[in-house]
Enzyme design. Sequence first.
Site, PDB file in Angstrom:
ATOM      1  N   ASN A 242      -5.271  21.084  32.223  1.00  0.00           N
ATOM      2  CA  ASN A 242      -4.420  22.380  32.269  1.00  0.00           C
ATOM      3  C   ASN A 242      -4.579  23.394  32.323  1.00  0.00           C
ATOM      4  O   ASN A 242      -4.303  24.514  33.862  1.00  0.00           O
ATOM      5  CB  ASN A 242      -3.159  22.236  31.162  1.00  0.00           C
ATOM      6  CG  ASN A 242      -3.610  22.434  30.678  1.00  0.00           C
ATOM      7  OD1 ASN A 242      -5.032  22.169  29.523  1.00  0.00           O
ATOM      8  ND2 ASN A 242      -3.338  22.782  29.480  1.00  0.00           N
TER       9      ASN A 242
ATOM     10  N   GLU B  30      -7.959  19.282  19.343  1.00  0.00           N
ATOM     11  CA  GLU B  30      -6.727  20.157  20.123  1.00  0.00           C
ATOM     12  C   GLU B  30      -5.644  19.215  20.775  1.00  0.00           C
ATOM     13  O   GLU B  30      -6.430  19.099  21.644  1.00  0.00           O
ATOM     14  CB  GLU B  30      -7.222  21.379  20.909  1.00  0.00           C
ATOM     15  CG  GLU B  30      -8.354  22.725  19.293  1.00  0.00           C
ATOM     16  CD  GLU B  30      -7.601  23.044  18.803  1.00  0.00           C
ATOM     17  OE1 GLU B  30      -6.399  23.224  18.514  1.00  0.00           O
ATOM     18  OE2 GLU B  30      -7.921  23.064  17.713  1.00  0.00           O
TER      19      GLU B  30
ATOM     20  N   CYS C 141      -0.314  24.021  26.974  1.00  0.00           N
ATOM     21  CA  CYS C 141      -0.307  24.086  25.354  1.00  0.00           C
ATOM     22  C   CYS C 141       0.956  24.943  24.728  1.00  0.00           C
ATOM     23  O   CYS C 141       1.632  24.787  24.283  1.00  0.00           O
ATOM     24  CB  CYS C 141      -1.457  23.357  24.809  1.00  0.00           C
ATOM     25  SG  CYS C 141      -2.583  24.808  24.201  1.00  0.00           S
TER      26      CYS C 141
ATOM     27  N   GLU D 127     -11.245  25.853  16.389  1.00  0.00           N
ATOM     28  CA  GLU D 127     -11.623  26.709  17.375  1.00  0.00           C
ATOM     29  C   GLU D 127     -12.200  28.635  17.728  1.00  0.00           C
ATOM     30  O   GLU D 127     -10.780  28.905  17.158  1.00  0.00           O
ATOM     31  CB  GLU D 127     -11.908  26.084  18.624  1.00  0.00           C
ATOM     32  CG  GLU D 127     -11.322  24.765  18.545  1.00  0.00           C
ATOM     33  CD  GLU D 127     -11.849  23.866  19.607  1.00  0.00           C
ATOM     34  OE1 GLU D 127     -11.221  24.425  20.882  1.00  0.00           O
ATOM     35  OE2 GLU D 127     -12.041  23.158  19.767  1.00  0.00           O
TER      36      GLU D 127
HETATM   37  P1  NAD Z   1      -5.745  13.621  27.284  1.00  0.00           P
HETATM   38  O1  NAD Z   1      -5.355  13.524  26.135  1.00  0.00           O
HETATM   39  O2  NAD Z   1      -4.916  12.910  28.915  1.00  0.00           O
HETATM   40  O3  NAD Z   1      -7.161  13.681  28.817  1.00  0.00           O
HETATM   41  C1  NAD Z   1      -8.206  15.151  27.887  1.00  0.00           C
HETATM   42  C2  NAD Z   1      -9.152  14.273  28.317  1.00  0.00           C
HETATM   43  O4  NAD Z   1      -9.467  13.137  27.554  1.00  0.00           O
HETATM   44  C3  NAD Z   1      -9.916  14.173  29.187  1.00  0.00           C
HETATM   45  O5  NAD Z   1     -10.507  14.330  29.797  1.00  0.00           O
HETATM   46  C4  NAD Z   1      -9.705  12.584  29.338  1.00  0.00           C
HETATM   47  O6  NAD Z   1     -10.432  12.254  30.067  1.00  0.00           O
HETATM   48  C5  NAD Z   1     -10.042  12.330  27.931  1.00  0.00           C
HETATM   49  N1  NAD Z   1      -9.729  10.808  27.475  1.00  0.00           N
HETATM   50  C6  NAD Z   1      -8.906  10.444  27.979  1.00  0.00           C
HETATM   51  N2  NAD Z   1      -8.746   9.354  26.850  1.00  0.00           N
HETATM   52  C7  NAD Z   1      -9.873   8.946  26.593  1.00  0.00           C
HETATM   53  C8  NAD Z   1     -10.853   8.336  25.473  1.00  0.00           C
HETATM   54  N3  NAD Z   1     -10.192   7.277  24.869  1.00  0.00           N
HETATM   55  N4  NAD Z   1     -12.203   8.787  24.244  1.00  0.00           N
HETATM   56  C9  NAD Z   1     -12.658   9.781  24.720  1.00  0.00           C
HETATM   57  N5  NAD Z   1     -11.894  10.559  26.015  1.00  0.00           N
HETATM   58  C10 NAD Z   1     -10.854  10.477  26.646  1.00  0.00           C
HETATM   59  O7  NAD Z   1      -4.609  15.250  27.768  1.00  0.00           O
HETATM   60  P2  NAD Z   1      -4.998  15.734  29.435  1.00  0.00           P
HETATM   61  O8  NAD Z   1      -3.319  14.754  29.876  1.00  0.00           O
HETATM   62  O9  NAD Z   1      -5.541  16.151  29.938  1.00  0.00           O
HETATM   63  O10 NAD Z   1      -3.943  16.954  28.664  1.00  0.00           O
HETATM   64  C11 NAD Z   1      -2.793  17.437  28.392  1.00  0.00           C
HETATM   65  C12 NAD Z   1      -2.558  17.503  26.947  1.00  0.00           C
HETATM   66  O11 NAD Z   1      -3.504  18.446  26.643  1.00  0.00           O
HETATM   67  C13 NAD Z   1      -0.976  17.766  26.695  1.00  0.00           C
HETATM   68  O12 NAD Z   1      -0.590  17.053  25.506  1.00  0.00           O
HETATM   69  C14 NAD Z   1      -1.084  19.797  25.496  1.00  0.00           C
HETATM   70  O13 NAD Z   1      -0.446  19.719  25.031  1.00  0.00           O
HETATM   71  C15 NAD Z   1      -2.739  19.395  25.632  1.00  0.00           C
HETATM   72  N6  NAD Z   1      -3.791  20.015  25.577  1.00  0.00           N
HETATM   73  C16 NAD Z   1      -3.696  20.965  24.178  1.00  0.00           C
HETATM   74  C17 NAD Z   1      -4.265  22.318  24.365  1.00  0.00           C
HETATM   75  C18 NAD Z   1      -4.549  22.948  22.877  1.00  0.00           C
HETATM   76  O14 NAD Z   1      -6.099  23.969  22.509  1.00  0.00           O
HETATM   77  N7  NAD Z   1      -4.116  22.552  21.262  1.00  0.00           N
HETATM   78  C19 NAD Z   1      -5.174  23.070  25.210  1.00  0.00           C
HETATM   79  C20 NAD Z   1      -4.524  22.164  26.308  1.00  0.00           C
HETATM   80  C21 NAD Z   1      -3.616  20.766  26.568  1.00  0.00           C
END
Ligand code: NAD
Length: 484
Positions: free
Chosen positions: A154, A252, A286, A465
Amino acid sequence: MSHEQLRFDNYIDGRAAAPVEGAYLPVYEPARGSVYAGHADSSAADVEAAVQAAHRARTDWAALPAEQRADWLRRIADAIAARADEFAAAESRDSGKPLSLASAVDIPRAVANFRFFASQAELYSSQCHAGNGRGLNYTLRQPLGAVACISPWNLPLYLLTWKIAPALAAGNTVVAKPSEVTPCTAWMLGQLCAQIGLPPGVLNLIQGRGAQAGAALVGHRQIKAVSFTGSTATGAAIAASTAGQFKKLSLEMGGKNAAIVFADADLQRTVDELVRGAFSNQGQICLCMSRILVERSIWPAFREAFVAKVKTLKVGDPADASSNLGAVVSAEHMDKVLRYIELAHAEGGRLLCGGERVRLPAPLDQGWFIAPTVFDQLPFDCRVNQEEVFGPFTALLPFDDEAQALQYANGTVYGLAASVWTRDLARAHRIAADLEAGIVWINCWMLRDLRTPFGGVKHSGVGREGGEEAMRFFTEAKNVCLGG
Ligand code: NAD
């Protein structure tokens, strides 16, 4: 440009590296719904090469005086800043977000991350306690070695650099994995580090799928810490899979953020800020406010003003400066958001505006655009008000008193962010203290000071963080006691 021509490879040991198994996956341009490039579908072999490079580089990098590490971070910041327009265009094409947003927020904040942690590296201090003449206790905060940084789609470059910068500043070497959905700016960052001659192995960037490259990275025994931002489901999977390895974990994750609007708030200003707070980046931040709770005495006036403002938002070509919303990031994600809209109808919600896919004229007619959508009449405990939609969708809900506002706001498994809108400061502080959220804004949204700890509570986050907290996460404290 065809997928064959433009390929986002890995950056390992100071050089571009094609994936060992030669596999690539398509990269889509959300505004057109078509493939424009390919990214390395990295395997465990690529991760192994990156971790070994980081492992080899760790001792020399940790031994560099902090000022020299800070210089490298500033050089990276300067190099991104010099190509800010290219980075912003790439980020907008990859993610579908308005170019104006990428130019004003994503790229300047990525630059700021490196500059901020360069200063932090220079100012980082330790403690020393004089023990009544019997001894002197001091704390060494030592880097961990090779660490993993994993980020979502995002805010691609911003969130990636938010992790890489403190890790490097604290003296670690890094293997970072951007989201496979938005690989371009990480690839550009690798090219740029090669150009400025960052010592090989200090930063390595692995492209690829989470289930393959990500899982291999977090499970690698030489990776000493994992800083992850993404969904709660993935965070839980990482926590479970690494439990026996006792790595440091910072997770996060998702949110279901509530805004609480009291009757004494400045109505128009609150409406303006919350429309931005709900729909910036197509609601895919997020920290976006996906539930807006409104004191009953101003409920009709607020609802009317809010919906009127949302109807003025323009969904359009991300490259067009007049577009307020661009495309959502993928076909899969668009389908997910549209399914939540169907569910909102099924759960008894009333659609106030939006609620459908938007078809723009060619060449964007296949793009993944959704109209900003507002519902009311959804109970606070229905699925749509409990689960993260992460799109241009928000629900309005009236409340009767402070206790009910808090019950609604705190009544989800998440606890990332919240906001309170009132002129009564005593009430604002009282509510802020009782909200189950890692960050609470009072009469504002998304103002960030990088020195403050950042992160969620409950299912939104583990660890903090930002600022000193981030530097500490990437170090191990060792106490030394000098007797005599
Ligand atoms: P996601 O969990 O699908 O993927 C995030 C990252 O993790 C990607 O790089 C992905 O390739 C990797 N990943 C996926 N499975 C993995 C595994 N088994 N082991 C290691 N890495 C793995 O999330 P997304 O769809 O890319 O992002 C959207 C989500 O992120 C939403 O839930 C949003 O709320 C959250 N988000 C949170 C914050 C925060 O600061 N809390 C900030 C931005 C986005």
